[in-house]
Write an enzyme that holds these catalytic residues in place. Structure first.
Site, short mmCIF file in Angstrom:
data_model
loop_
_atom_site.label_atom_id
_atom_site.label_comp_id
_atom_site.label_asym_id
_atom_site.label_seq_id
_atom_site.Cartn_x
_atom_site.Cartn_y
_atom_site.Cartn_z
N HIS A 88 75.22 3.06 17.61
CA HIS A 88 74.39 2.71 15.86
C HIS A 88 75.02 1.96 15.26
CE1 HIS A 88 73.08 7.32 16.60
NE2 HIS A 88 72.45 6.85 16.41
N ARG A 110 75.10 13.32 21.24
CA ARG A 110 75.33 14.67 21.86
C ARG A 110 76.14 14.71 22.44
NH1 ARG A 110 69.43 17.04 22.33
NH2 ARG A 110 68.21 15.95 21.62
#
Ligand code: PAF
Length: 310
Positions: free
Chosen positions: A37, A190
């Site tokens: 990100h 995740r």
């Protein structure tokens, strides 16, 4: 950096910024920000005057309520990461601000037929309608902007691009390369749920992609043969439950008989109960003299080097 929780406020602010002649960048996220990100935010900061990072765990895109519940939430840490990467605004709305009346069904949603129904869409029914609906809403709040998406979620990127074209949205979608961990695993929120052994097993995803890429680069045009070779590699890892391993055309994400032009290799598997996806691009070399059109036999395959993605 400002943290805004109201949808009306963020829309007003970004309108004002545009009126003042500034360009707007949007990085849609569900939080649990990692260096993947961060690279999106940094790219947006390089290319736009005002960068908004949206942080919203979108309930519409989770089929399994326990997956939604377990999704990591870390707004304070995320805000610090966004600020350090140079974002001007974090937009962190509540579920009721985004979907008044929720959990009553949201009446208006966006379905990208075909593209949103295969691969991840087939294994997670409703997932891409949830993604497209929230992204449409974020685009509507942000207005004219550039929006940054990681190629790691390649099908999501394809769905969003298609939606923007079909609905004539004033948004330029900017695809950004997948960021990988040193062991090759694609950065994902995740990954923190993987055990140490699961993390090792998860290598089979990018190893399968590397094997598929080598076949395509060596001239294999048979999509099924490439898919099988990748699936064999996934199946060789007992701790991974393979969902799909396919060679598709990079636009429509459909399996052609013969691989041509831009090819995307897609793979999905579950490790430690965690669904992992990965992909890579490879183009078929043009005007190559006829090469092998079949996958190597197992004896040939065994001699193929297992390695990092090309
Ligand atoms: O990739 C994600 O984090 C999400 O799917 C997105 C695009 C923010 C929509 O909720």
């Amino acid at each position: 950096m400002r943290v805004i929780t109201s949808a009306a406020d963020v829309a007003r602010l970004l309108d004002a910024e545009r009126s003042a002649g500034r360009t707007v960048g949007l990085v849609p996220t569900m939080g649990a920000l990692h260096h993947g990100h961060r690279s999106l935010v940094e790219r947006a900061v390089d290319e736009c005057d005002v960068v908004t990072v949206s942080i919203f765990v979108n309930p519409l895109q989770f089929g399994d309520p326990s997956d939604l519940e377990r999704y990591p939430r870390s707004l304070d840490a995320d805000t610090a990461i966004a600020a350090a990467a140079g974002a001007s605004v974090v937009f962190a709305p509540s579920v009721s601000d985004m979907y008044p009346g929720f959990p009553a069904p949201v009446a208006t949603s966006v379905h990208v037929a075909g593209l949103g129904e295969r691969w991840e869409g087939a294994s997670r029914p409703g997932h891409f309608a949830g993604v497209a609906t929230v992204v449409a809403k974020l685009f509507s709040l942000a207005g004219r902007c550039r929006a940054y998406f990681g190629e790691k979620d390649f099908q999501q990127l394809a769905v969003v691009r298609r939606m923007v074209v079909d609905l004539s949205m004033p948004v330029e979608v900017v695809p950004c390369p997948t960021v990988r961990e040193p062991d090759g695993l694609a950065a994902s929120s995740r990954n923190v749920r993987l055990s140490a052994t699961g993390r090792i097993a998860a290598r089979c995803l990018h190893e399968a992609l590397a094997a598929g890429c080598r076949l395509v680069s060596s001239g294999v045009r048979d999509s099924a043969a490439v898919g099988h070779a990748m699936a064999d590699m996934g199946a060789a890892e007992p701790a991974a439950v393979l969902d799909y391993a396919v060679a598709v055309d990079a636009d429509g994400l459909q399996v052609p008989d013969e691989l041509l032009g831009d090819v995307r290799l897609l793979v999905a598997a579950t490790v430690d109960g965690v669904r992992l996806i990965d992909n890579t691009g490879c183009s078929v070399p043009p005007n190559r003299p006829p090469g092998p059109r079949r996958a190597p036999r197992p004896s040939e395959q065994a001699t193929m080097e297992r390695g990092a993605l090309i």
